[in-house]
Scaffold this active site. Structure first.
Site, PDB file in Angstrom:
ATOM      1  N   HIS A  87     -15.969   8.416   5.964  1.00  0.00           N
ATOM      2  CA  HIS A  87     -15.570   7.687   4.748  1.00  0.00           C
ATOM      3  C   HIS A  87     -16.674   7.738   3.692  1.00  0.00           C
ATOM      4  CE1 HIS A  87     -13.426   3.806   3.181  1.00  0.00           C
ATOM      5  NE2 HIS A  87     -13.925   4.515   2.182  1.00  0.00           N
ATOM      6  N   HIS A 142     -17.442   8.762  -0.663  1.00  0.00           N
ATOM      7  CA  HIS A 142     -16.921   9.096  -1.992  1.00  0.00           C
ATOM      8  C   HIS A 142     -17.988   9.925  -2.694  1.00  0.00           C
ATOM      9  CE1 HIS A 142     -13.711   5.989  -1.658  1.00  0.00           C
ATOM     10  NE2 HIS A 142     -14.612   5.366  -0.925  1.00  0.00           N
ATOM     11  N   ARG A 165     -17.349  11.827  -5.231  1.00  0.00           N
ATOM     12  CA  ARG A 165     -17.059  11.700  -6.671  1.00  0.00           C
ATOM     13  C   ARG A 165     -16.760  12.977  -7.432  1.00  0.00           C
ATOM     14  NH1 ARG A 165     -15.972   6.559  -5.999  1.00  0.00           N
ATOM     15  NH2 ARG A 165     -17.704   5.116  -6.005  1.00  0.00           N
ATOM     16  N   ASN A 195     -10.132   9.471  -4.164  1.00  0.00           N
ATOM     17  CA  ASN A 195     -10.039   8.746  -5.441  1.00  0.00           C
ATOM     18  C   ASN A 195     -10.982   9.318  -6.499  1.00  0.00           C
ATOM     19  OD1 ASN A 195     -12.272   7.787  -4.032  1.00  0.00           O
ATOM     20  ND2 ASN A 195     -12.093   5.706  -4.811  1.00  0.00           N
ATOM     21  N   LYS A 218      -4.914   9.251   2.998  1.00  0.00           N
ATOM     22  CA  LYS A 218      -5.476   7.943   2.665  1.00  0.00           C
ATOM     23  C   LYS A 218      -4.468   7.124   1.879  1.00  0.00           C
ATOM     24  CE  LYS A 218      -8.781   4.859   2.112  1.00  0.00           C
ATOM     25  NZ  LYS A 218     -10.068   4.991   1.464  1.00  0.00           N
ATOM     26  N   ASP A 239     -18.680   4.238   3.950  1.00  0.00           N
ATOM     27  CA  ASP A 239     -17.989   3.957   2.680  1.00  0.00           C
ATOM     28  C   ASP A 239     -18.972   4.113   1.516  1.00  0.00           C
ATOM     29  OD1 ASP A 239     -16.136   3.384   0.769  1.00  0.00           O
ATOM     30  OD2 ASP A 239     -15.940   1.257   1.249  1.00  0.00           O
ATOM     31  N   HIS A 265     -22.186   4.059  -7.612  1.00  0.00           N
ATOM     32  CA  HIS A 265     -21.936   3.812  -9.041  1.00  0.00           C
ATOM     33  C   HIS A 265     -23.308   3.666  -9.688  1.00  0.00           C
ATOM     34  CE1 HIS A 265     -17.642   3.022  -8.420  1.00  0.00           C
ATOM     35  NE2 HIS A 265     -17.973   2.269  -7.386  1.00  0.00           N
TER      36      HIS A 265
HETATM   37  C1  NCD Z   1     -14.779   2.573  -3.307  1.00  0.00           C
HETATM   38  C2  NCD Z   1     -15.135   3.473  -4.492  1.00  0.00           C
HETATM   39  O1  NCD Z   1     -15.924   3.058  -5.339  1.00  0.00           O
HETATM   40  O2  NCD Z   1     -14.633   4.593  -4.552  1.00  0.00           O
HETATM   41  N1  NCD Z   1     -15.245   1.254  -3.578  1.00  0.00           N
HETATM   42  C3  NCD Z   1     -15.446   0.257  -2.702  1.00  0.00           C
HETATM   43  O3  NCD Z   1     -15.778  -0.837  -3.151  1.00  0.00           O
HETATM   44  N2  NCD Z   1     -15.343   0.407  -1.399  1.00  0.00           N
HETATM   45  C4  NCD Z   1     -13.306   2.635  -3.037  1.00  0.00           C
HETATM   46  C5  NCD Z   1     -12.881   2.061  -1.703  1.00  0.00           C
HETATM   47  O4  NCD Z   1     -13.306   2.538  -0.653  1.00  0.00           O
HETATM   48  O5  NCD Z   1     -12.065   1.130  -1.674  1.00  0.00           O
HETATM   49 ZN    ZN Z   2     -14.121   3.890   0.342  1.00  0.00          ZN
HETATM   50 ZN    ZN Z   3     -11.344   1.296   0.351  1.00  0.00          ZN
END
Ligand code: NCD
Ligand code: ZN
Ligand code: ZN
Length: 399
Positions: free
Chosen positions: A57, A59, A61, A91, A139, A267, A271
């Site tokens: 998991h 991101h 980006r 996403n 997902k 996860d 940002h």
């Molecule tokens: C994730 C993201 O910023 O893409 N943010 C988060 O707070 N976990 C999206 C997600 O996993 O829900």
């Molecule tokens: Zn996530």
């Molecule tokens: Zn999530």
């Protein structure tokens, strides 16, 4: 090309032994007491050697949000954290919900220095879901979070659960319950993996019907922080699902040690600082560089065992996602491994981080136990602070 990694402290059936690992053509050729000949010798100096972590998991980006992270920076950060395989989330902009977007992302990910795979987004695109090739999972987002992929049509959710062999759900609180009920009522045989379970309630919902085809993931931030951390960190500790109470945090640890939790995943949701400082800050925290150090520190504090770390971060991710030849230190398996110094004490410092966002909610925390070298597909990709940018591969699934 062959490499012998000497003096590896490895776990064999939950006991530690010192062995040598011979790597040939990117695979583990032999785990032995013998000093076999090789083109190159690396001395692990009796340090712990684990299978490289598989983070299901993250991101990274790309495309569309590369000011926050991209496959190169994200994968450098992962390699430094002892993670050798990642599964990216859909996403992005555009979201990975069409075959075109998937193939586009596949090209962009070729620069990754850790092995990679893709999760495909669900959004009323059942025909694309059925056509998507070599994806890790589908997902499903049931609650609002970064991106625009939320689905609350229960009929559609049922169709998604039926259309894919493996579904990862972002479901919070009662939505976890609804999902499990849909699974049970419709006797769905496909596998449901519940992402970032954050509370006792969500954990109990996920396991309420004891379905064998439902697995639970927790994140380091929900394990090592709770809502009290919001006072000091504010937006820098805001993610979805939100940090919960100390009691919930304890329930997750309990779940780890009693077998209710199947996977730990970062996860990793970077940002920029500037974005977090705005009034309408985005949700998410980075995590690939701190996951293993936090867990090794927890091992040093007797909160978790090494076999458990291996089970939740290497073995189970490979099993659940059916990733071929990974997750174990085993002859014939891919030579993805991490050498960790479990005595090394060091603070998390933003200036050391390789993620583009350059901050961590764990900044300043002194942790005991750090990865010192990472080997991916038989190549040394990280060694004592230095990254060697060797491209990795897309993973394959055994189904
Ligand atoms: C994730 C993201 O910023 O893409 N943010 C988060 O707070 N976990 C999206 C997600 O996993 O829900
Ligand atoms: Zn996530
Ligand atoms: Zn999530």
């Amino acid at each position: 090309m062959s490499i012998l990694i000497k003096n590896c402290r490895i776990l064999v059936k939950d006991k530690l032994y010192v062995k040598n690992i011979l790597i040939k053509n990117g695979k583990i050729a032999k785990i032995t007491n013998k000093e076999l000949k090789a083109d190159k010798i690396i001395d692990a100096k009796n340090n712990l050697v684990l299978p490289g972590l598989i983070d299901v998991h993250v991101h990274f980006r790309e495309p569309g949000l590369t000011h926050k992270e991209d496959f190169l920076t994200g994968s450098m950060a992962a390699a430094k954290g002892g993670i050798t395989t990642i599964l990216d989330m859909p996403n992005t902009i555009p979201p990975t919900t069409t075959i075109v977007a998937l193939e586009e992302k596949r090209k962009l990910a070729a620069k990754s220095i850790v092995n990679y795979g893709f999760n495909f987004g669900a959004s009323g695109n059942i025909s694309d879901i059925k056509k998507a090739k070599n994806i890790a999972a589908v997902k499903l987002y049931m609650d609002p979070t970064t991106g625009d992929l939320k689905t609350d049509d229960l009929e559609l959710i049922k169709d998604v659960l039926k259309a894919s062999k493996l579904i990862i759900a972002h479901a919070e609180e009662d939505n976890v319950k609804s999902l499990i009920e849909i699974m049970a009522k419709n006797k769905i045989k496909n596998h449901l993996h519940v992402a970032h379970v954050s509370s006792e309630m969500e954990l109990n919902h996920a396991k309420s019907r004891k379905l064998k085809n439902v697995t639970v993931e927790v994140t380091p931030h929900h394990l090592f922080m709770n809502e009290k951390d919001l006072q000091a960190l504010g937006a820098f500790a805001e993610m979805k699902p939100r940090l919960k109470t100390e009691n919930d945090q304890k329930a997750l640890w309990h779940g780890i040690n009693n077998g209710m939790v199947d996977v730990i995943a970062s996860d990793h949701a970077p940002h920029l600082k500037e974005e977090k400082e705005k009034a309408n800050y985005p949700f998410g925290v980075p995590g690939v560089e701190t996951m293993l150090p936090l867990l090794l520190d927890a091992f040093n504090k007797n909160m978790i065992t090494l076999p458990k770390i291996m089970e939740l971060c290497c073995e189970n991710p490979a099993k659940i996602f059916r990733i071929k030849n990974k997750g174990l230190l085993k002859e014939g398996y891919d030579a993805d491994l991490v050498i960790a110094d479990i005595e090394k004490r060091q603070a998390v410092r933003s200036e050391d981080l390789l993620t583009k966002c350059k901050w961590s909610p764990f900044e300043g925390k002194i942790l005991k136990g750090w990865p010192v070298a990472t080997i991916i597909n038989g190549n040394v990709v990280y060694d004592n602070g230095q990254i060697f940018g060797i491209k990795a591969k897309e993973v394959q699934y055994g189904r």
